[in-house]
Design an enzyme around this catalytic site. Structure first.
Site, PDB file in Angstrom:
ATOM      1  N   ASP A  61      14.115   3.528  10.397  1.00 19.16           N
ATOM      2  CA  ASP A  61      13.300   2.668  11.248  1.00 19.16           C
ATOM      3  C   ASP A  61      12.489   3.607  12.126  1.00 19.16           C
ATOM      4  O   ASP A  61      13.031   4.270  13.018  1.00 19.16           O
ATOM      5  CB  ASP A  61      14.196   1.768  12.100  1.00 19.16           C
ATOM      6  CG  ASP A  61      13.402   0.827  13.003  1.00 19.16           C
ATOM      7  OD1 ASP A  61      12.207   1.092  13.263  1.00 19.16           O
ATOM      8  OD2 ASP A  61      13.981  -0.174  13.467  1.00 19.16           O
ATOM      9  N   ILE A  90       0.829  -1.204   0.000  1.00 20.22           N
ATOM     10  CA  ILE A  90       0.000   0.000   0.000  1.00 20.22           C
ATOM     11  C   ILE A  90       0.863   1.253   0.000  1.00 20.22           C
ATOM     12  O   ILE A  90       0.553   2.241  -0.679  1.00 20.22           O
ATOM     13  CB  ILE A  90      -0.948  -0.017   1.218  1.00 20.22           C
ATOM     14  CG1 ILE A  90      -1.963  -1.174   1.089  1.00 20.22           C
ATOM     15  CG2 ILE A  90      -1.678   1.316   1.359  1.00 20.22           C
ATOM     16  CD1 ILE A  90      -2.762  -1.429   2.353  1.00 20.22           C
ATOM     17  N   TYR A 142      -1.538  -6.869  17.167  1.00 18.33           N
ATOM     18  CA  TYR A 142      -1.802  -6.120  15.939  1.00 18.33           C
ATOM     19  C   TYR A 142      -3.102  -5.329  16.032  1.00 18.33           C
ATOM     20  O   TYR A 142      -3.138  -4.120  15.790  1.00 18.33           O
ATOM     21  CB  TYR A 142      -1.844  -7.078  14.751  1.00 18.33           C
ATOM     22  CG  TYR A 142      -2.087  -6.398  13.425  1.00 18.33           C
ATOM     23  CD1 TYR A 142      -1.068  -5.687  12.800  1.00 18.33           C
ATOM     24  CD2 TYR A 142      -3.331  -6.464  12.799  1.00 18.33           C
ATOM     25  CE1 TYR A 142      -1.278  -5.056  11.576  1.00 18.33           C
ATOM     26  CE2 TYR A 142      -3.552  -5.838  11.577  1.00 18.33           C
ATOM     27  CZ  TYR A 142      -2.529  -5.135  10.976  1.00 18.33           C
ATOM     28  OH  TYR A 142      -2.749  -4.505   9.772  1.00 18.33           O
ATOM     29  N   LYS A 171      -3.614  -1.173  16.239  1.00 20.04           N
ATOM     30  CA  LYS A 171      -4.355  -0.431  15.227  1.00 20.04           C
ATOM     31  C   LYS A 171      -5.550   0.308  15.834  1.00 20.04           C
ATOM     32  O   LYS A 171      -5.919   1.400  15.365  1.00 20.04           O
ATOM     33  CB  LYS A 171      -4.807  -1.371  14.110  1.00 20.04           C
ATOM     34  CG  LYS A 171      -3.657  -1.947  13.286  1.00 20.04           C
ATOM     35  CD  LYS A 171      -2.831  -0.860  12.627  1.00 20.04           C
ATOM     36  CE  LYS A 171      -1.806  -1.399  11.648  1.00 20.04           C
ATOM     37  NZ  LYS A 171      -1.026  -0.331  10.989  1.00 20.04           N
ATOM     38  N   VAL A 225      -6.664  -6.912   1.656  1.00 15.75           N
ATOM     39  CA  VAL A 225      -6.103  -6.302   0.449  1.00 15.75           C
ATOM     40  C   VAL A 225      -5.247  -7.328  -0.272  1.00 15.75           C
ATOM     41  O   VAL A 225      -4.491  -8.088   0.357  1.00 15.75           O
ATOM     42  CB  VAL A 225      -5.262  -5.055   0.798  1.00 15.75           C
ATOM     43  CG1 VAL A 225      -4.664  -4.436  -0.464  1.00 15.75           C
ATOM     44  CG2 VAL A 225      -6.108  -4.030   1.540  1.00 15.75           C
TER      45      VAL A 225
END
Length: 251
Positions: free
Chosen positions: A54, A13, A145, A149, A178
């Protein structure tokens, strides 16, 4: 010429977004910690240049933003796309795995945004944070995760509330499934079929479709939009807990 920073831009993306910004006439700083891949893709993008960084390392973030400003003189949009995914049961997610996810997905998004604020304030600008459908709805194997988010979504709202007076808009894109190379490599035919059944549009999204939403929110076309979360997911989030079989009306 307007300048955008896109993190996690070596692939997926982020790379699609950098390409679209460039096609629309922006200068683009492609930021990633994968130096080798970044060096391979950046030369193919007009007005694009690579900056190794990073984003979980404050010193590297400071140096990256300074380099972008020295080269372009301005920052008009920041796309916080860099992130890592680590999937596994809660019991098997030790603290090191938890912190690794948070360091990039949440800490990095905070750090880059904060360092970019002075440049964004000069002419007003936009922050677009990339969260995930996993930040909007719970699911298995995503304790670190999904939590990271969800925190990015709240961070976006905090940014919108506080930075609006400077003319800085902050919005969030929450991608659903995706069709990236990584997803296609790890998703079995059974997983792909299940996603197709669960998504009202019956397909995965494309990297380019995500890029269109991201660049829109960064553009003047979205000049009165801030503090919003846009799920680009084919309707996946709208179905809630509904099972695909229950969405089919008997003949």
């Amino acid at each position: 010429m307007k300048t955008a920073i896109v993190t996690g831009a070596a692939r997926g993306i982020g790379l699609a977004t950098a390409r679209l910004f460039a096609a629309e006439g922006w200068q683009v700083a492609l930021v990633d910690r994968d130096s080798e891949e970044l060096a391979r893709v950046a030369p193919g993008i007009a007005q694009g240049f690579a900056v190794d960084c990073d984003i979980s390392e404050p010193d590297q973030v400071e140096a990256m933003v300074a380099e972008v400003i020295a080269r372009t003189g301005r920052i008009d949009a920041l796309v916080n796309n860099a992130g890592i995914a680590d999937f596994g049961p809660i019991e098997q997610t030790d603290f090191a795995r938890w912190r690794a996810v948070m360091a990039t997905n949440l800490d990095g998004t905070f750090l880059v945004s904060q360092v970019c604020i002075p440049a964004l304030r000069k002419q007003g600008g936009a922050i677009v944070n990339i969260a995930s459908i996993s930040g909007l709805r719970g699911s298995t194997l995503r304790v670190a995760y999904g939590t990271s988010k969800a925190a990015v979504i709240q961070l976006t709202r905090q940014q919108a509330a506080e930075l609006g007076e400077y003319g800085i808009r902050a919005n969030c894109v929450a991608p659903g499934p995706v069709r990236t190379k990584l997803a296609m490599a790890v998703h079995s035919p059974e997983i792909i079929a299940a996603y197709h059944d669960a998504i009202p549009l019956n397909r995965y999204g494309s990297e380019e479709e995500l890029a269109e939403a991201i660049t829109f929110l960064a553009s003047e076309k979205a000049s009165y939009i801030t503090g919003q979360v846009l799920a680009v997911d084919g309707g996946f989030e709208s179905t809630g807990v509904g099972l695909p079989a229950l969405r089919k009306t008997p003949a």
